[in-house]
Design a protein around this motif. Structure first.
Motif, PDB file in Angstrom:
ATOM      1  N   GLU A  26      45.174  54.984 -53.229  1.00 47.62           N
ATOM      2  CA  GLU A  26      44.324  54.168 -52.327  1.00 47.62           C
ATOM      3  C   GLU A  26      44.307  52.751 -52.904  1.00 47.62           C
ATOM      4  O   GLU A  26      44.059  52.561 -54.088  1.00 47.62           O
ATOM      5  N   SER A  28      43.342  48.397 -52.587  1.00 51.33           N
ATOM      6  CA  SER A  28      42.634  47.292 -51.931  1.00 51.33           C
ATOM      7  C   SER A  28      43.363  46.011 -52.330  1.00 51.33           C
ATOM      8  O   SER A  28      44.237  46.034 -53.206  1.00 51.33           O
ATOM      9  N   LYS A  29      42.991  44.924 -51.720  1.00 46.44           N
ATOM     10  CA  LYS A  29      43.761  43.686 -51.858  1.00 46.44           C
ATOM     11  C   LYS A  29      43.830  43.168 -53.293  1.00 46.44           C
ATOM     12  O   LYS A  29      44.764  42.461 -53.665  1.00 46.44           O
ATOM     13  N   ASP A  88      43.581  44.242 -46.539  1.00 47.44           N
ATOM     14  CA  ASP A  88      42.329  44.514 -47.263  1.00 47.44           C
ATOM     15  C   ASP A  88      42.372  45.877 -47.954  1.00 47.44           C
ATOM     16  O   ASP A  88      41.931  46.024 -49.080  1.00 47.44           O
ATOM     17  N   PHE A  89      42.906  46.864 -47.228  1.00 48.55           N
ATOM     18  CA  PHE A  89      43.000  48.212 -47.796  1.00 48.55           C
ATOM     19  C   PHE A  89      44.370  48.810 -47.455  1.00 48.55           C
ATOM     20  O   PHE A  89      45.037  48.340 -46.531  1.00 48.55           O
TER      21      PHE A  89
END
Ligand SMILES: Cc1ncc(COP(=O)(O)O)c(C=O)c1O
Length: 537
Positions: A26, A28-29, A88-89
């Motif tokens: 997972e 994120s940025k 962002d994700f």
């Protein structure tokens, strides 16, 4: 780089077996994976959501690309990469075959004996395909890790993804270069690489062929020179004439073997003493030729070395070409190791006059990272290869007459080695190959500057190329062997593999700078370790 190493908590291992690993991550940025390799594992990353930027280091070049949902990022064996999420994700699924811990960061410079592999070597009983795969994994693990930056023992280091890619195609297409009908594309590729090398050399027209190694290319050169001088020998064998073949005392031993194999006899080889810097003494060569002529020998062949095996010295081709021209001698250039100088803006000058030569040996499996072996014999003497190698009685095979490249070779079945170098050259371009040489020259210069500041190290010769010859200074005759002892210890400790040679003052270490990811810090680490294993002065 932000949040490097923060990836670990976000990784979920979905499946793990000896040969396979599936991981979900997972993103994120703010997260960037640090630059990493997967060793011998092939890795495919499926972008499940988000947008990612992949910075791929392919050894001789780097590439950056954007990947979106549904796309697959492949990081081939031999490469390293840095991945970051630019949305962002994001979510990715990583598949590693085999598991990364089988190979990442492995250093094996002295396999354990007795090896667990030995009992698996016996032939006879069949094994399942899976068992065979596992045994091959052991074979890999027990093999010397020549892909490590700490491997500097031979005139090659590192695994190039481009080479693996090409080799894969060669294996799958499984054909022979003997005939045009069996290998229409590969024949064209071989011809194209030969012509491109010829252009670099400065020959308007040339011919050439892949041979199994630089030694074989040197054999081929002498074979062609004999054909040109004595076309009848092909049929009759040698007569009473006695020939002389000249090399420097620093030349590769393959010329001596060529004299042996081709029937000249090793006594026909004259080794001209080289200067301290490893270059042939051209004046001594001419004196020797005159002497031999007086004694009724026929000077046939001079082999200049571009990049000698130990010191990386370049013989003066211009001086030798004047002599060869004067006495009608075939001038061959053994550029097995130093040939990349022709690609390099910085080093081109070292091979000045190369176009005066009649033939040249070029090993793409040395500095330029092709699989072993990938060697070229190229010559400016049109038709000499067919004249020297073609025999009657093979019409059952050769239907395309002179288009069949098997006629230029002493081999029949022959692999498509040229495709590997062609793939590397195609992918990185001529400039890329030149840049690669420049990068390593920079590592060399930084290393040499550092060595010169070390009280306990002696630089043997100012390097012309990518060989660093350095001695751990002895304090007494008993410590003369320090360089050899340090080398053994480096190998025993699985720290590094460097080679050694000897001169009149004793042994010294030879470090070969060839790995695409090599940096000065690696050279410094190796030499610092070599000093520390010897202990305080
Ligand atoms: C100058 C030189 N020529 C020829 C060769 C032989 O090349 P190969 O190992 O491809 O037969 C070598 C090998 O190290 C070499 O250094």
């Amino acid at each position: 780089m932000t949040n490097v190493n923060k990836l670990e908590p976000l990784r979920t291992v979905l499946f793990e077996s000896e040969m396979f690993e599936v991981v979900s991550i997972e993103w994120s940025k703010t997260i960037i994976s640090e630059m990493h390799s997967h060793g011998w594992s092939q890795c495919h990353v499926l972008v499940q959501s988000g947008v990612f930027e992949n910075y791929l280091d392919l050894g001789l070049k780097t590439e950056t690309a954007i990947f979106e949902t549904g796309q697959v990022i492949s990081t081939p064996v031999g490469s390293q990469h840095e991945l970051r999420c630019v949305s962002d994700f994001g979510k990715t699924l990583h598949i590693y075959m085999p598991r990364r811990n089988q190979s990442v960061g492995r250093k094996n410079f002295r396999p354990q004996m007795p090896s667990p592999l030995l009992e698996n070597l016996n032939l006879g009983e069949a094994s399942t395909f899976e068992q065979t795969q596992k045994i091959l994994q052991l074979v890999k693990n027990e093999s010397i890790t020549t892909d490590s930056v700490f491997f500097m023992n031979q005139l090659f280091s590192g695994i190039l993804p481009q080479a693996i890619l090409a080799q894969d195609i060669i294996s799958k297409t499984r054909t022979t270069l003997a005939t045009l009908e069996a290998s229409p594309v590969f024949s064209a590729i071989e011809q194209h690489v030969v012509q491109s090398l010829g252009q670099l050399i400065g020959w308007a027209d040339c011919e050439g062929v892949n041979v199994p190694g630089g030694s074989a290319a040197n054999f081929m050169a002498l074979h062609c020179a004999r054909q040109q001088k004595c076309p009848d020998f092909k049929r009759t064998g040698f007569d009473h004439r006695k020939f002389k073949i000249y090399v420097s005392s620093e030349a590769h031993y393959s010329m001596k073997k060529a004299c042996m194999v081709l029937g000249f006899g090793t006594d026909s080889l004259v080794q001209i003493a080289a200067h301290e810097n490893g270059k042939i003494n051209s004046a001594s060569l001419e004196i020797q030729i005159i002497e031999d002529l007086k004694n009724n020998f026929e000077p046939l062949f001079v082999c200049a070395t571009s990049g000698t095996t130990v010191h990386g010295a370049f013989d003066s081709i211009s001086e030798l070409s004047v002599i060869c021209n004067k006495y009608d001698i075939w001038l061959h250039i053994d550029a097995a190791w130093g040939g990349p100088a022709m690609f390099s803006e910085q080093l081109k000058e070292k091979m000045k006059g190369v176009h005066f030569a009649k033939s040249l040996t070029f090993d793409a499996h040395k500095l330029f990272g092709a699989n072993l072996t990938c060697s070229f014999f190229v010559t400016s003497q049109k038709n000499i290869l067919i004249e020297a190698n073609d025999v009657s009685g093979a019409d059952y095979l050769f239907h395309d007459k002179d288009m069949d490249r098997g006629k230029m070779s002493w081999q029949c079945g022959r692999g498509a080695d040229a495709v590997v170098f062609w793939t590397i050259w195609k992918n990185v371009g001529t400039q890329g190959l030149s840049d690669f040489v420049s990068r390593l020259l920079k590592v060399r210069d930084e290393s040499v500057a550092w060595i010169k500041k070390q009280d306990r190290l002696d630089l043997i010769v100012e390097p012309e190329y990518l060989n660093i010859c350095v001695r751990i200074k002895p304090h007494s005759p008993e410590t003369l062997n320090w360089s050899m002892i340090a080398r053994e210890k480096l190998i025993d400790d699985q720290f590094a593999m460097v080679n050694y040679s000897k001169d009149k003052n004793g042994p010294f270490l030879r470090l070969i700078l060839a790995h695409p990811n090599l940096e000065f810090k690696h050279v410094k680490e190796i030499l610092s370790e070599a000093l520390s294993v010897i202990g305080p002065a």
